[in-house]
Write an enzyme that holds these catalytic residues in place. Structure first.
Site, PDB file in Angstrom:
ATOM      1  N   CYS A 117     -16.462  -1.599 -20.293  1.00  0.00           N
ATOM      2  CA  CYS A 117     -17.276  -2.127 -19.181  1.00  0.00           C
ATOM      3  C   CYS A 117     -16.622  -3.348 -18.545  1.00  0.00           C
ATOM      4  O   CYS A 117     -16.674  -3.522 -17.333  1.00  0.00           O
ATOM      5  CB  CYS A 117     -18.676  -2.511 -19.670  1.00  0.00           C
ATOM      6  SG  CYS A 117     -19.810  -1.139 -19.829  1.00  0.00           S
ATOM      7  N   CYS A 227     -23.965  -3.754 -18.955  1.00  0.00           N
ATOM      8  CA  CYS A 227     -22.528  -3.542 -18.771  1.00  0.00           C
ATOM      9  C   CYS A 227     -21.769  -4.863 -18.706  1.00  0.00           C
ATOM     10  O   CYS A 227     -20.560  -4.889 -18.855  1.00  0.00           O
ATOM     11  CB  CYS A 227     -22.264  -2.725 -17.511  1.00  0.00           C
ATOM     12  SG  CYS A 227     -22.681  -3.603 -16.015  1.00  0.00           S
TER      13      CYS A 227
END
Ligand code: SF4
Length: 240
Positions: A117, A227
């Site tokens: 991420c 994320c």
């Protein structure tokens, strides 16, 4: 009305529960209006192509059709999201797309999802903020989405010189759908399949129950999590 001050957690809760749908719409429009008056073209909307982003994008365009946006996409986005992105970008050329093509192992999302991420989402977000000279970014974050989203404010400055505006922070999931239906806003076709929170294909599952984000990163240490776009510094120079 000046709404840029910070609120206590109880105040946010009372707004979530106490305002009706129309009052929430008015509040969101006012928040965007105030910020746009202050930041002008340096206010930019982040669009993840999910339902919340589409509501925020629509609200922002009602404030001014000159407001710009950006999308961060990744090599792991589902086909439906990629097609939806193409549709939205051709409808709104004021939205720019950012993507990282950094070479990473194909299964990094399994072995180290935080790193994945960071590279595929946080890095292009930082790039968007820098290249578009953003001083205020507007997001579709909501405090009713799940356990990781209860500590946010409508106005935040986690990075010095970069305000984050979360104008629909206090909306319920059903109010998002109410808004999108009333204004006939296009939505990602994955919702018709039962998804409630959208992300990259390998890290998103269909879920039910009270936690809207329960289908994110199922079976990993990141389950139901973030994320990093909302939690990592976006302006300070740190190595990704
Ligand atoms: S959501 Fe999954 S595939 Fe997408 S960037 Fe994060 S870890 Fe990688």
């Amino acid at each position: 009305m000046n709404m840029s001050g910070s609120l206590q957690k109880e105040d946010i809760k009372s707004l979530v529960e106490g305002l009706n749908f129309a009052q929430k719409v008015d509040r969101s429009m006012e928040l965007i209006h105030e910020a746009y008056d202050k930041f002008g073209e340096k206010l930019v909307v982040a669009n993840s192509l999910g339902k919340d982003s589409m509501a925020v994008w629509h609200l922002a365009r009602r404030v001014s059709p000159d407001i710009r946006g950006f999308i961060v996409t990744t090599r792991h986005k589902p086909r439906e999201t990629v097609e939806f992105m193409q549709e939205i970008v051709s409808l709104y050329p004021a939205i720019r797309v950012f993507k990282s093509d950094d070479p990473i192992p194909d299964d990094l999302y399994k072995t180290n999802p935080n790193r994945c991420c960071d590279i595929l989402k946080v890095k292009p977000t930082r790039q968007a903020i820098e290249e578009m000279h953003v001083e205020c970014w507007v997001t579709g974050l909501r405090c009713t989405e799940g356990q990781t989203r209860t500590d946010f404010q409508e106005n935040e400055e986690r990075d010095q010189g970069l305000v984050k505006l979360n104008p629909i922070l206090i909306w319920y999931e059903r109010e998002i759908w109410q808004y999108l239906a009333l204004h006939q806003v296009p939505v990602n076709p994955l919702y018709a399949k039962g998804y409630r929170s959208l992300g990259c294909e390998p890290c998103t599952a269909i879920s039910s129950g009270p936690d809207e984000r329960a289908g994110r990163w199922v079976g990993t240490s990141k389950a139901g999590g973030e994320c990093g776009m909302h939690t990592r510094p976006l302006k300070v120079d740190y190595e990704i």
